[in-house]
Design a protein around this motif. Structure first.
Motif, PDB file in Angstrom:
ATOM      1  N   PRO A   1       3.620   3.270  -4.519  1.00 25.41           N
ATOM      2  CA  PRO A   1       2.609   3.956  -4.324  1.00 25.41           C
ATOM      3  C   PRO A   1       2.725   4.888  -3.153  1.00 25.41           C
ATOM      4  CG  PRO A   1       2.684   1.553  -3.273  1.00 25.41           C
ATOM      5  CD  PRO A   1       4.006   1.959  -4.036  1.00 25.41           C
ATOM      6  N   ILE A   2       2.138   6.212  -3.573  1.00 26.11           N
ATOM      7  CA  ILE A   2       2.189   7.394  -2.518  1.00 26.11           C
ATOM      8  C   ILE A   2       1.105   8.351  -2.815  1.00 26.11           C
ATOM      9  CG2 ILE A   2       4.136   8.204  -3.881  1.00 26.11           C
ATOM     10  CD1 ILE A   2       5.029   9.623  -1.422  1.00 26.11           C
ATOM     11  N   SER A   3       0.477   8.818  -1.823  1.00 27.21           N
ATOM     12  CA  SER A   3      -0.680   9.608  -2.149  1.00 27.21           C
ATOM     13  C   SER A   3      -0.119  11.199  -2.650  1.00 27.21           C
ATOM     14  CB  SER A   3      -1.711   9.730  -0.906  1.00 27.21           C
ATOM     15  OG  SER A   3      -1.127  10.432   0.042  1.00 27.21           O
TER      16      SER A   3
ATOM     17  N   ASN B   1       1.555  -2.691  -4.990  1.00 25.10           N
ATOM     18  CA  ASN B   1       2.156  -2.507  -6.238  1.00 25.10           C
ATOM     19  C   ASN B   1       3.480  -3.147  -6.373  1.00 25.10           C
ATOM     20  OD1 ASN B   1       1.838  -1.588  -8.698  1.00 25.10           O
ATOM     21  ND2 ASN B   1       2.826   0.607  -8.485  1.00 25.10           N
TER      22      ASN B   1
ATOM     23  N   ASN C   1       5.869   3.535   8.440  1.00 26.40           N
ATOM     24  CA  ASN C   1       4.502   3.323   8.086  1.00 26.40           C
ATOM     25  C   ASN C   1       4.272   2.087   9.127  1.00 26.40           C
ATOM     26  OD1 ASN C   1       5.117   3.897   5.146  1.00 26.40           O
ATOM     27  ND2 ASN C   1       6.627   2.782   5.305  1.00 26.40           N
TER      28      ASN C   1
ATOM     29  N   LYS D   1       2.956  13.152  -0.482  1.00 24.63           N
ATOM     30  CA  LYS D   1       4.119  13.820  -1.349  1.00 24.63           C
ATOM     31  C   LYS D   1       4.140  15.159  -0.828  1.00 24.63           C
ATOM     32  CE  LYS D   1       3.808  11.385  -5.433  1.00 24.63           C
ATOM     33  NZ  LYS D   1       3.606  11.474  -6.953  1.00 24.63           N
TER      34      LYS D   1
ATOM     35  N   ASN E   1      -3.925  -0.982  -2.732  1.00 26.37           N
ATOM     36  CA  ASN E   1      -2.872  -0.071  -3.535  1.00 26.37           C
ATOM     37  C   ASN E   1      -1.680  -0.754  -3.612  1.00 26.37           C
ATOM     38  OD1 ASN E   1      -5.036   1.914  -3.615  1.00 26.37           O
ATOM     39  ND2 ASN E   1      -4.085   3.265  -1.986  1.00 26.37           N
TER      40      ASN E   1
ATOM     41  N   GLY F   1       0.960  -1.157   0.055  1.00 24.23           N
ATOM     42  CA  GLY F   1       0.059   0.093   0.082  1.00 24.23           C
ATOM     43  C   GLY F   1       0.748   1.082   0.368  1.00 24.23           C
ATOM     44  N   ASP F   2       0.079   2.449   0.065  1.00 23.79           N
ATOM     45  CA  ASP F   2       0.767   3.658   0.140  1.00 23.79           C
ATOM     46  C   ASP F   2       1.687   3.877   1.110  1.00 23.79           C
ATOM     47  OD1 ASP F   2      -0.734   4.273  -1.949  1.00 23.79           O
ATOM     48  OD2 ASP F   2      -2.113   5.707  -1.050  1.00 23.79           O
TER      49      ASP F   2
ATOM     50  N   ASN G   1       2.278   7.172   5.310  1.00 21.33           N
ATOM     51  CA  ASN G   1       1.117   7.784   5.889  1.00 21.33           C
ATOM     52  C   ASN G   1       1.200   8.209   7.286  1.00 21.33           C
ATOM     53  OD1 ASN G   1      -1.175   8.122   3.711  1.00 21.33           O
ATOM     54  ND2 ASN G   1      -0.316   6.200   3.367  1.00 21.33           N
TER      55      ASN G   1
ATOM     56  N   ASP H   1      -1.684   4.861   8.600  1.00 22.49           N
ATOM     57  CA  ASP H   1      -1.995   3.514   8.418  1.00 22.49           C
ATOM     58  C   ASP H   1      -1.982   2.475   9.213  1.00 22.49           C
ATOM     59  OD1 ASP H   1       0.510   3.384   8.329  1.00 22.49           O
ATOM     60  OD2 ASP H   1       0.862   2.408   6.383  1.00 22.49           O
TER      61      ASP H   1
END
Lengths: 346, 346
Positions: A258-260, A309, A279, A264, A307, A181-182, A185, A206
């Motif tokens: 993956p990063i929102s 990846n 995280n 960012k 999310n 996931g992202d 967070n 998260d």
């Protein structure tokens, strides 16, 4: 009793006193009326005896983590949920099914009872969500000024299949690297709270249990070589650890991470590199290439892996290195977090 | 680099920095060079996987305790040995054979590395003595002023026979109560150190592992109904707990209580009641009367039980009460420690 001493009295019972840690009557009452029921345990024995007959022939996984996060409440979680999820996730990373937790509280004298209640509620809720039980605990109180509100230690035990062996030693050139996931967070959420910043919409920690995700991953394939949750030190530090321990070279692509957009932006504002930001609800898995695509699909079918990846793969050399292919086409060497970017993030 | 900045540099690496808790390079080095080897573990994994095949069909006992004792060094022990022995003893009290420990450190920024080394040495030595292994750990660093030197959490797992059930529920009128050794030593040793008092000869903490003693006790008889180690709150609080949980009346005789002349004198000087002073190396056992004499002999044959004594017995009523027959022939009602007699004693 006059009004002001009544008020004092009320004030008094709403805060943690040194006597609550003395082993005597006050401690027994606190455990019986507050800690026990709120943390979701009936009897708070010194030692719990648990039956693992149903898991005969399995191995036991055992882990511990102390939580000193500051502030103790942040968008998306608090020290209570963090303490449960963190230990659940440490067990999950070795492929264990987490079962039982211990709960050790170190509380500073004067800590408001109302906050203790909220934290314990959160412990209970997070335990229920992860499907684990708090079975034993301990409460200590330190003098005002010798602690910082509340520190929590959770240890955990779980069961692991005897034939399951997740270890950096299994990592091989060709392996594919998946992040669930992202990134960034949790660290950004805590740093924002600490610095009085708020983003719109807010960046949420998260923090979440990963045992459900891990369960379906291991049901799908045993071609997973190692898993880690990149907490303190962030994804960069975790990848560097694995590269060093396995003696391979890890190559990841910046644009696959993956990063929102919010994280960012927040990282730019706070001067942080998201690769080094903690995280609390993602994992990185190294998997045999031929199973990687199907595993990715399985992961994305789970809420905690939506999310997910593929972020890179494993090369034979240069041994112990982590290379980041940047969006601009360059290559950067990734090292461990060198200093104290984010103290007390968990 | 000039001489003063060299000195600063030396000073710097001899103290714990926030970076040591950040999850990055400094933490990895600290764990690899100091915490791992000194605490007696080779790899400090997030989760340990342990094989309990040899103990198939047994139950698992699980416990946790945080240690916040102040000062951290005292005659007869330190926070390191205390943390190992305390958790070993909690497991022993449910009849478990202690096997594995976790070690969670919460260190205050600026804590001298030399003291950390001494504490970890002590952890290693105490683990070897008790025959347990530290298999997993965690290190957190909090800012200067947000902690107090070092706090340690140890959790522990052990194995218990399925058919062994030690519980206050088993206690019955007629049971005989045995204490394994002198009371009050730990609390007096710590309080003396804290207040800058010294006795000649010094009062030493009784911190020690009790698993060896418990092993020969359970080999001798299964007519032991319950065991407890009277730590915080002292023997009085432990007996009151058992009386309340089992619904019986406990009657003890003051003149049967094993207590050294020095502890007696020190308690008078410090204004303490030895019945409420913490112990870290004794246990109290409730045993069926017909086995009590032979059990006492067995206990006295062990180094940790040399001063064991029968201190009283169990009556049917008044339920939940603890009665102390004084030397002068009176009877005193014993309650739990009411307040904060001895904060941070363990």
């Amino acid at each position: 009793m006059n009004r002001s001493s009544q008020k004092e009295q009320t004030e008094k019972i709403q805060r943690i006193l040194l006597a609550h840690g003395s082993g005597g009557k006050a401690m027994h009452q606190l455990i019986k009326t507050t800690i026990g029921p709120l943390a979701g345990v009936e009897v708070f024995n010194d030692s719990a005896v648990v039956d693992l007959t149903d898991f005969n022939g399995k191995q036991i996984a055992f882990t511990t983590d102390s939580y000193v996060v500051s502030p103790i409440f942040f968008p998306g979680g608090d020290i209570g949920s963090l303490a449960v999820n963190g230990t659940v996730n440490d067990l999950s990373m070795v492929g264990a099914k987490p079962l039982y937790l211990s709960l050790g509280l170190i509380i500073e004298e004067g800590f408001p009872m109302e906050l203790l209640t909220r934290v314990l509620d959160s412990v209970k809720e997070a335990s229920a969500r992860a499907g684990v039980r708090v079975v034993t605990g301990d409460t200590k109180v330190v003098n005002k000024g010798s602690g910082d509100g509340i520190f929590i230690n959770t240890a955990g035990i779980g069961v692991v299949d005897k034939n399951l062996n997740l270890s950096p030693m299994n990592v091989m050139p060709g392996d594919v690297i998946i992040v669930s996931g992202d990134i960034g967070n949790h660290g950004v959420a805590v740093m924002a709270e600490r610095n009085g910043l708020s983003f719109e919409p807010p960046v949420m920690s998260d923090t979440r249990p990963l045992n459900g995700l891990v369960e379906i991953m291991l049901e799908h394939t045993r071609a997973i070589h190692v898993m880690r949750d990149p907490t303190r030190g962030g994804l960069a530090t975790t990848l560097k650890e694995i590269a060093l321990e396995s003696g391979v070279c890890i190559e990841i692509e910046e644009e696959k991470l993956p990063i929102s957009e919010q994280v960012k932006g927040a990282c730019e504002l706070l001067g942080l590199d998201p690769l080094y930001v903690a995280n609390e609800g993602i994992l990185v898995a190294f998997v045999q290439k031929d199973m990687s695509k199907s595993l990715l699909e399985v992961m994305r079918s789970h809420d905690a892996g939506r999310n997910a990846n593929i972020i890179g793969d494993v090369k034979a050399s240069p041994s112990g290195k982590v290379l980041l292919k940047t969006k601009l086409g360059g290559t950067r060497l990734v090292e461990m977090l060198p200093g104290e970017q984010l103290p007390r993030i968990c």
